[in-house]
Design a protein around this motif. Sequence first.
Motif, mmCIF file in Angstrom:
data_model
loop_
_atom_site.group_PDB
_atom_site.id
_atom_site.type_symbol
_atom_site.label_atom_id
_atom_site.label_comp_id
_atom_site.label_asym_id
_atom_site.label_seq_id
_atom_site.Cartn_x
_atom_site.Cartn_y
_atom_site.Cartn_z
ATOM 1 N N ASN A 1 -45.536 -17.628 -47.627
ATOM 2 C CA ASN A 1 -44.557 -18.605 -47.129
ATOM 3 C C ASN A 1 -44.975 -19.220 -45.793
ATOM 4 N N LEU A 2 -46.265 -19.386 -45.597
ATOM 5 C CA LEU A 2 -46.777 -19.982 -44.366
ATOM 6 C C LEU A 2 -46.569 -21.493 -44.375
ATOM 7 N N LEU A 3 -46.233 -22.043 -43.232
ATOM 8 C CA LEU A 3 -46.070 -23.491 -43.063
ATOM 9 C C LEU A 3 -47.199 -24.004 -42.203
ATOM 10 N N PHE B 1 -48.100 -25.190 -47.367
ATOM 11 C CA PHE B 1 -49.198 -25.993 -46.830
ATOM 12 C C PHE B 1 -49.036 -27.443 -47.293
ATOM 13 N N SER B 2 -49.231 -28.357 -46.366
ATOM 14 C CA SER B 2 -49.100 -29.783 -46.659
ATOM 15 C C SER B 2 -50.397 -30.493 -46.294
ATOM 16 N N GLY B 3 -50.414 -31.806 -46.515
ATOM 17 C CA GLY B 3 -51.624 -32.569 -46.237
ATOM 18 C C GLY B 3 -52.566 -32.555 -47.424
ATOM 19 N N THR B 4 -53.848 -32.646 -47.152
ATOM 20 C CA THR B 4 -54.859 -32.726 -48.196
ATOM 21 C C THR B 4 -55.841 -31.561 -48.090
ATOM 22 N N LYS C 1 -55.208 -20.426 -37.810
ATOM 23 C CA LYS C 1 -53.984 -19.825 -37.268
ATOM 24 C C LYS C 1 -53.246 -20.814 -36.373
ATOM 25 N N SER C 2 -53.999 -21.594 -35.595
ATOM 26 C CA SER C 2 -53.390 -22.581 -34.698
ATOM 27 C C SER C 2 -52.716 -23.714 -35.461
ATOM 28 N N ALA C 3 -53.132 -23.926 -36.729
ATOM 29 C CA ALA C 3 -52.569 -25.009 -37.540
ATOM 30 C C ALA C 3 -51.391 -24.533 -38.385
ATOM 31 N N ILE C 4 -50.978 -23.285 -38.215
ATOM 32 C CA ILE C 4 -49.842 -22.735 -38.958
ATOM 33 C C ILE C 4 -48.646 -22.652 -38.032
#
Length: 414
Positions: free
Chosen positions: A124-126, A149-152, A75-78
Amino acid sequence: MGKSWLLLAFILWQIIPNEAAIAVGGGVGIGIGNAGGVSGGGVWIGGGIGSNTPTPSVPSVSKLSSAYTALQAWKSAIADDPMRILETWVGSDVCSYKGVFCAEPQGGVASEPFVAGIDLNHANLLGTLVSELSVLTDISILHLNSNRFSGTVPDSFRELSSLQELDLSNNRLSGPFPTVTLYMPNLVYLDLRFNSFSGPVPQDLFNKGLDAIFLNDNQFEGEIPQNLGNSPASVINLANNKFSGNIPSSFGLLSSKLKEILLLNNKLTGCIPEGIGLFSEMQVFDVSHNSLMGHLPDTISCLNDIEVLNLAHNQLSGELPDLVCSLRSLMNLTVAYNFFSGFSQECSKLFIRNGGFDFSLNCIPGRDMQRPQPECSGIPGSGLSCLRIPSAQPLICGTLLGNLEANLTSSSSP
């Protein structure tokens, strides 16, 4: 949404022992009767995205405590939650969180609830995926389709030993193929389409027991691994990438359960391999928008279940034979934008009875909408030597495997 929740419920029911039944939604459900063949008296605790019903508190146990820590880290990373789904992610009762589904087996020595599935499709979470999620070792479904979602994909996800379905499609993920997925022993459904993954695809992917492989609409490149035919998958989609080289010559040798393969819009060259005819259950074969050359292999006539055959936008030549146009299940045959010089009587019948036959922009004399004659004077790949099975006509499909193996063996001998 209804079908999605029913599918989720059915799969989760399969992993819950003692015939535990499933009820989807917020709160505690006691079975769903005999609908769909499901019965029993288990308890399934869940918080679907569309549910606002509060869930009674569950005992504080180690698995849920670990899940709470992991989900709070995620949740903290969204950074953006336009649908306010994460507003329900408050408190230690993770089974009440929207999109989080818990299961509670009944009748065992230990009756410890656990997180069995996460479905945040179209939320639609970023944000990013976090390594802490690897503590959810009992999760069988992770559906994150249509988010931002981005990254790996974290390497720690190899700990998700119970995961059966991983859907990361339609996100912004990047980097090389996530090899961590190859270490998930129970994975049967892998969906990475519509991301920005790049580089080669590992050979081990086609040795896994996956039933569905979706890699389309990424930036994968290099040659398709030679063991493509090893895969037991019923659907393989490699479309809209940058794959180059030939379709593997071993294509079809070790599997006959493939129903759909899509290789369209890549940079493939060479011949359509004879092994195509070994896929007796094939329904869709699409290799359009590549640079394939040569004549069609006669073995295509063994595709008795084929419904869609799309060969358009290549450099194929020769005459389209009766063997192809007489396929009994064929509904759509597209050979447009090639260099075919004619088609047979059966193809003429197909053209008359079925609007799904497109042969435009070839080199067929006397037909409308063909290439200008200067383009037909030099057929691309006319000197290309494609492997052909020496067989009496008509081709006997039942003997195809033996003939093909013999040819491959002789052609590889010094």
